[in-house]
Design a protein around this motif. Structure first.
Motif, PDB file in Angstrom:
ATOM      1  N   GLY A  87       0.808  -1.215   0.000  1.00  0.00           N
ATOM      2  CA  GLY A  87       0.000   0.000   0.000  1.00  0.00           C
ATOM      3  C   GLY A  87       0.838   1.260   0.000  1.00  0.00           C
ATOM      4  O   GLY A  87       0.407   2.301  -0.509  1.00  0.00           O
ATOM      5  N   SER A  88       2.056   1.170   0.552  1.00  0.00           N
ATOM      6  CA  SER A  88       2.906   2.366   0.590  1.00  0.00           C
ATOM      7  C   SER A  88       3.347   2.762  -0.813  1.00  0.00           C
ATOM      8  O   SER A  88       3.343   3.951  -1.159  1.00  0.00           O
ATOM      9  CB  SER A  88       4.128   2.120   1.470  1.00  0.00           C
ATOM     10  OG  SER A  88       3.707   1.883   2.788  1.00  0.00           O
ATOM     11  N   THR A 109       1.631  -5.901  -4.058  1.00  0.00           N
ATOM     12  CA  THR A 109       2.338  -7.102  -3.587  1.00  0.00           C
ATOM     13  C   THR A 109       1.915  -7.467  -2.168  1.00  0.00           C
ATOM     14  O   THR A 109       2.476  -8.356  -1.555  1.00  0.00           O
ATOM     15  CB  THR A 109       3.853  -6.871  -3.613  1.00  0.00           C
ATOM     16  OG1 THR A 109       4.148  -5.765  -2.745  1.00  0.00           O
ATOM     17  CG2 THR A 109       4.346  -6.559  -5.014  1.00  0.00           C
ATOM     18  N   THR A 110       0.933  -6.735  -1.621  1.00  0.00           N
ATOM     19  CA  THR A 110       0.338  -7.087  -0.323  1.00  0.00           C
ATOM     20  C   THR A 110      -1.177  -7.126  -0.540  1.00  0.00           C
ATOM     21  O   THR A 110      -1.648  -7.064  -1.671  1.00  0.00           O
ATOM     22  CB  THR A 110       0.668  -6.031   0.761  1.00  0.00           C
ATOM     23  OG1 THR A 110       0.012  -4.802   0.417  1.00  0.00           O
ATOM     24  CG2 THR A 110       2.171  -5.787   0.874  1.00  0.00           C
ATOM     25  N   THR A 117      -8.974   1.803  -4.788  1.00  0.00           N
ATOM     26  CA  THR A 117      -9.733   2.915  -4.201  1.00  0.00           C
ATOM     27  C   THR A 117      -9.240   4.239  -4.775  1.00  0.00           C
ATOM     28  O   THR A 117      -8.090   4.362  -5.194  1.00  0.00           O
ATOM     29  CB  THR A 117      -9.593   2.987  -2.659  1.00  0.00           C
ATOM     30  OG1 THR A 117      -8.314   3.529  -2.322  1.00  0.00           O
ATOM     31  CG2 THR A 117      -9.756   1.623  -2.016  1.00  0.00           C
ATOM     32  N   VAL A 119      -8.841   6.750  -2.976  1.00  0.00           N
ATOM     33  CA  VAL A 119      -8.530   7.444  -1.727  1.00  0.00           C
ATOM     34  C   VAL A 119      -7.019   7.524  -1.545  1.00  0.00           C
ATOM     35  O   VAL A 119      -6.302   6.539  -1.758  1.00  0.00           O
ATOM     36  CB  VAL A 119      -9.142   6.677  -0.530  1.00  0.00           C
ATOM     37  CG1 VAL A 119      -8.752   7.341   0.785  1.00  0.00           C
ATOM     38  CG2 VAL A 119     -10.654   6.594  -0.670  1.00  0.00           C
ATOM     39  N   LYS A 128      -2.626  12.398   9.572  1.00  0.00           N
ATOM     40  CA  LYS A 128      -2.898  11.744   8.294  1.00  0.00           C
ATOM     41  C   LYS A 128      -4.242  12.243   7.770  1.00  0.00           C
ATOM     42  O   LYS A 128      -5.270  12.120   8.438  1.00  0.00           O
ATOM     43  CB  LYS A 128      -2.932  10.222   8.478  1.00  0.00           C
ATOM     44  CG  LYS A 128      -2.979   9.471   7.171  1.00  0.00           C
ATOM     45  CD  LYS A 128      -2.581   8.014   7.382  1.00  0.00           C
ATOM     46  CE  LYS A 128      -2.462   7.256   6.097  1.00  0.00           C
ATOM     47  NZ  LYS A 128      -1.928   5.910   6.299  1.00  0.00           N
TER      48      LYS A 128
HETATM   49  P1  NAD Z   1       3.625  -1.507   3.017  1.00  0.00           P
HETATM   50  O1  NAD Z   1       3.343  -1.207   1.616  1.00  0.00           O
HETATM   51  O2  NAD Z   1       4.269  -0.428   3.811  1.00  0.00           O
HETATM   52  O3  NAD Z   1       4.475  -2.826   3.070  1.00  0.00           O
HETATM   53  C1  NAD Z   1       4.880  -3.347   4.335  1.00  0.00           C
HETATM   54  C2  NAD Z   1       6.252  -4.010   4.206  1.00  0.00           C
HETATM   55  O4  NAD Z   1       6.124  -5.156   3.414  1.00  0.00           O
HETATM   56  C3  NAD Z   1       7.273  -3.144   3.531  1.00  0.00           C
HETATM   57  O5  NAD Z   1       8.494  -3.302   4.189  1.00  0.00           O
HETATM   58  C4  NAD Z   1       7.345  -3.717   2.129  1.00  0.00           C
HETATM   59  O6  NAD Z   1       8.604  -3.531   1.522  1.00  0.00           O
HETATM   60  C5  NAD Z   1       7.098  -5.183   2.396  1.00  0.00           C
HETATM   61  N1  NAD Z   1       6.557  -5.930   1.280  1.00  0.00           N
HETATM   62  C6  NAD Z   1       5.553  -5.534   0.469  1.00  0.00           C
HETATM   63  N2  NAD Z   1       5.277  -6.516  -0.399  1.00  0.00           N
HETATM   64  C7  NAD Z   1       6.104  -7.547  -0.138  1.00  0.00           C
HETATM   65  C8  NAD Z   1       6.283  -8.850  -0.680  1.00  0.00           C
HETATM   66  N3  NAD Z   1       5.518  -9.293  -1.671  1.00  0.00           N
HETATM   67  N4  NAD Z   1       7.244  -9.634  -0.163  1.00  0.00           N
HETATM   68  C9  NAD Z   1       7.982  -9.215   0.862  1.00  0.00           C
HETATM   69  N5  NAD Z   1       7.854  -8.008   1.442  1.00  0.00           N
HETATM   70  C10 NAD Z   1       6.937  -7.178   0.939  1.00  0.00           C
HETATM   71  O7  NAD Z   1       2.340  -1.917   3.824  1.00  0.00           O
HETATM   72  P2  NAD Z   1       0.848  -2.128   3.384  1.00  0.00           P
HETATM   73  O8  NAD Z   1       0.173  -2.609   4.591  1.00  0.00           O
HETATM   74  O9  NAD Z   1       0.729  -2.915   2.141  1.00  0.00           O
HETATM   75  O10 NAD Z   1       0.344  -0.658   3.042  1.00  0.00           O
HETATM   76  C11 NAD Z   1       0.220   0.293   4.041  1.00  0.00           C
HETATM   77  C12 NAD Z   1       0.059   1.667   3.438  1.00  0.00           C
HETATM   78  O11 NAD Z   1      -0.953   1.647   2.459  1.00  0.00           O
HETATM   79  C13 NAD Z   1      -0.319   2.707   4.444  1.00  0.00           C
HETATM   80  O12 NAD Z   1       0.340   3.916   4.171  1.00  0.00           O
HETATM   81  C14 NAD Z   1      -1.799   2.861   4.227  1.00  0.00           C
HETATM   82  O13 NAD Z   1      -2.280   4.119   4.608  1.00  0.00           O
HETATM   83  C15 NAD Z   1      -1.917   2.627   2.766  1.00  0.00           C
HETATM   84  N6  NAD Z   1      -3.239   2.102   2.402  1.00  0.00           N
HETATM   85  C16 NAD Z   1      -4.061   2.918   1.694  1.00  0.00           C
HETATM   86  C17 NAD Z   1      -5.304   2.465   1.308  1.00  0.00           C
HETATM   87  C18 NAD Z   1      -6.201   3.344   0.495  1.00  0.00           C
HETATM   88  O14 NAD Z   1      -7.260   2.922   0.061  1.00  0.00           O
HETATM   89  N7  NAD Z   1      -5.814   4.556   0.232  1.00  0.00           N
HETATM   90  C19 NAD Z   1      -5.718   1.165   1.628  1.00  0.00           C
HETATM   91  C20 NAD Z   1      -4.851   0.361   2.345  1.00  0.00           C
HETATM   92  C21 NAD Z   1      -3.617   0.831   2.717  1.00  0.00           C
END
Ligand code: NAD
Length: 606
Positions: A87-88, A109-110, A117, A119, A128
């Motif tokens: 998501g980052s 990838t998560t 979205t 958003v 935030k």
């Molecule tokens: P992230 O993207 O920060 O990833 C978490 C960790 O996992 C990071 O260290 C990343 O490098 C690692 N990683 C990611 N994919 C990987 C993979 N396939 N294999 C190994 N490691 C991997 O965390 P997240 O939970 O995916 O996203 C969080 C962020 O997304 C927040 O900033 C949140 O506000 C945002 N978000 C936004 C929305 C929206 O609709 N706007 C929805 C959900 C999340």
């Protein structure tokens, strides 16, 4: 009933294994040639033609990082953004897209769901702020299951529960609709199954695919409605205290759910758990996810700043939400005890009864004293019943079970006369009567001439049908209720003549209360329900070669037709008991008003 206006906002979606190889085609499909890549070091994706890459991907999308990334993209003359990561990375891609007005292709990838979205949540000075805009929604999403195979189990779990939170919040969003509901429920199913599979075998492709599909559907659901308290609190904690995004979602979700009142039944159903909030909490502990804000590093003192103690208090301590524990094993044991019943129908009915009774006890956290009261109620229902008084039938009637069984049994023959409940006052073997007899002789009440016929479905008269009739007196009592009365009254057995007809005199039935001196009457009083039945005549008709018909004729215009206490009224059975004056059909002299009812009963053949 819900009113809504809905149009689905969704990117184009490519889903599969190895789909990342299709990125150049997807860029071309957008009519673009100069993609700018946003991907952390971890995600080494080869993108032919990429004009630049931003690798400094951080959580919660700081405004400053978005500015830097946009500047870098702008300097390359990029015409689209391709983000690869969680998501980052998606968020940073959105930040660029929003600033430069470029289309985005997201490769998640998560299980964050952000890719579907519109958003964007950005952080500045520990706050935030989320905004929603059409240009923030990625144009295309490429889901490549292979990219998720290496996501560590712990991150898979928190990220997956983050997605689950999207689905849960979509279900209770004020602007939800059936399409969003369906997406959310299916998302919950897929996520729970996928995450359980991943916990067992992290590289199981099918489980990974299920979780990714679930994440997509959950994101799509939330992306099309307004977010609620759960997301608000997660953003507050994430922005202010820098707590990890998906882990915060994981800890908070059960507690945000626990303060909602009974509206998340569908979550429990999708999880196969008795209680929605406790079910999600149990899933998280089963998967080894975090359960307290304390373990995420939040100081207890910070709770006061964040408010919402009803959610954050138990979430900080990691208490399991109140709700009933999972006692499925007990239900399973009892069901298994019927598994060898030789009669398959008995087995089926007892299994269903046990499952529903257990579920009822579980869902309502049934207390010992309440169950004892129920047993006492049933005991008294039995004790007051005898050959003349049937309190169990009354109970079945007033709970609508008699009508339900009647509908199930008889509604499959739409051309026959509708049936109605037998009621508690039928006495087998009523006295034989002759055509033209007066059942109401000597009783006060408006005289009523009854002229009914019994026919086949094709209108052929059914001769020698046995027609039992019974009714209440003018004051609403049946003979069996009157202790001083000797013998039967206002009940009789006729035999239809060669034309299938039965004619007799009686009195106009009146509305009446069902007996109030027993447990059923007390139950109605406690529930504030009136005890009245709409005025009616009872008929039980049997004829050789025909199906038995138990029914009632209701007096059109009579009281309580729309709130009959045993739910027995059917429109087709409301008939005209027409007021008359003067000469009568059989020449009998009647002073003043009398009534007549004419009706043809249609019987099915066997
Ligand atoms: P992230 O993207 O920060 O990833 C978490 C960790 O996992 C990071 O260290 C990343 O490098 C690692 N990683 C990611 N994919 C990987 C993979 N396939 N294999 C190994 N490691 C991997 O965390 P997240 O939970 O995916 O996203 C969080 C962020 O997304 C927040 O900033 C949140 O506000 C945002 N978000 C936004 C929305 C929206 O609709 N706007 C929805 C959900 C999340």
């Amino acid at each position: 009933m819900r009113s809504f206006v809905f149009s689905l906002r969704t990117p184009r979606v490519v889903f599969g294994r190895g789909t990342v190889a299709q990125l150049p085609d997807e860029v071309a499909a957008l009519g673009k040639q100069r993609p700018f890549l946003v991907a952390g070091e971890r995600h080494a994706v080869a993108l032919p033609g990429a004009v630049g890459r931003f690798t400094d991907v951080v959580q919660h999308t700081p405004v400053e990082a978005g500015d830097r990334a946009a500047e870098a993209a702008n300097a390359t003359g990029a015409d689209c953004v391709v983000s690869v990561g969680g998501g980052s990375a998606t968020g940073l891609g959105k930040a660029i897209a929003a600033r430069l007005g470029l289309p985005q292709i997201a490769v998640p990838t998560t299980y964050a769901g952000s890719e579907v979205t519109a958003v964007l949540g950005e952080t500045a000075d520990g706050v935030k702020t989320t905004r929603r805009a059409a240009e923030i929604l990625p144009a295309t999403v490429v889901y490549d299951v292979d990219l998720t195979l290496g996501l560590p189990v712990a991150l898979s779990v928190t990220s997956g529960i983050n997605a689950l939170a999207h689905a849960v919040e979509a279900l209770y969003a004020p602007d939800a609709n059936p399409a969003v509901d369906a997406l959310a429920v299916e998302a919950i199913r897929k996520l729970a199954a996928g995450l359980r599979g991943i916990a067992r075998r992290p590289d199981a492709v099918e489980a990974r695919a299920a979780a990714l599909e679930g994440a997509w559907l959950a994101g799509l659901a939330l992306g099309n409605v307004r977010m609620g308290l759960h997301h608000e609190l997660c953003h507050l904690l994430g922005g202010t205290y820098g707590l990890p995004h998906s882990a915060t979602h994981t800890v908070l979700l059960p507690h945000a759910m626990a303060i909602r009142d009974g509206e998340l039944r569908r979550v429990a159903d999708a999880l196969g758990a008795p209680d929605p909030a406790a079910g999600v909490y149990d899933l998280i502990t089963e998967l080894g996810g975090p359960t307290s804000l304390r373990e995420l590093g939040l100081a207890e003192a910070d709770l006061a700043v964040a408010g919402h103690p009803e959610v954050l208090g138990p979430a900080w301590a990691g208490r399991r939400p109140a709700g009933t524990p999972d006692f499925h094993w007990l239900t399973d044991e009892v069901v298994a005890s019927f598994a060898k019943a030789p009669d398959p129908r008995l087995r089926e009915l007892m299994t269903g009864l046990v499952v529903h009774l257990h579920r009822f006890a579980n869902d309502h956290d049934l207390r010992q004293d309440e169950w004892e009261k129920a047993i006492d109620f049933l005991t008294r229902t039995g004790q007051i019943s005898d050959a003349k008084r049937q309190e169990f039938v009354l109970l079945s009637d007033t709970l609508g079970v008699s009508s339900m069984v009647d509908l199930l049994t008889n509604s499959r023959t739409p051309d026959t006369t509708p049936s109605a409940v037998l009621g508690p006052f039928y006495v087998p073997g009523p006295p034989e009567a002759e055509h033209g007899d007066d059942l109401g002789a000597g009783l006060p009440g408006t005289p009523l001439w009854v002229d009914v016929a019994v026919t086949d479905l094709d209108g052929t008269a059914v001769a020698d049908a046995v027609v039992d009739v019974w009714q209440s007196n003018k004051d609403g009592f049946y003979d069996v209720q009157l202790k001083d009365l000797e013998g039967p009254s206002l009940r009789a057995r006729f035999h239809s003549d060669a034309e299938g007809r039965v004619r007799f005199w009686t009195i106009l039935p009146s509305e009446y209360p069902i007996p109030g001196d027993g447990p059923v009457g007390q139950l109605l009083a406690a529930a504030g329900r009136h005890p009245y039945r709409a005025p009616h005549l009872h008929f039980l008709i049997t004829a050789a070669g025909h199906k038995r018909l138990v029914t009632q004729l209701f007096v059109d215009g009579g009281a309580y037709l729309d709130s009959d206490t045993v739910f027995g009224v059917k429109d087709d059975l409301i008939v005209d008991f027409a007021p008359q004056e003067g000469p009568t059909p059989d020449g009998r002299t009647v002073e003043g008003e009398w009534r007549r009812v004419d009706y043809t009963f249609r019987l099915a053949t066997v």
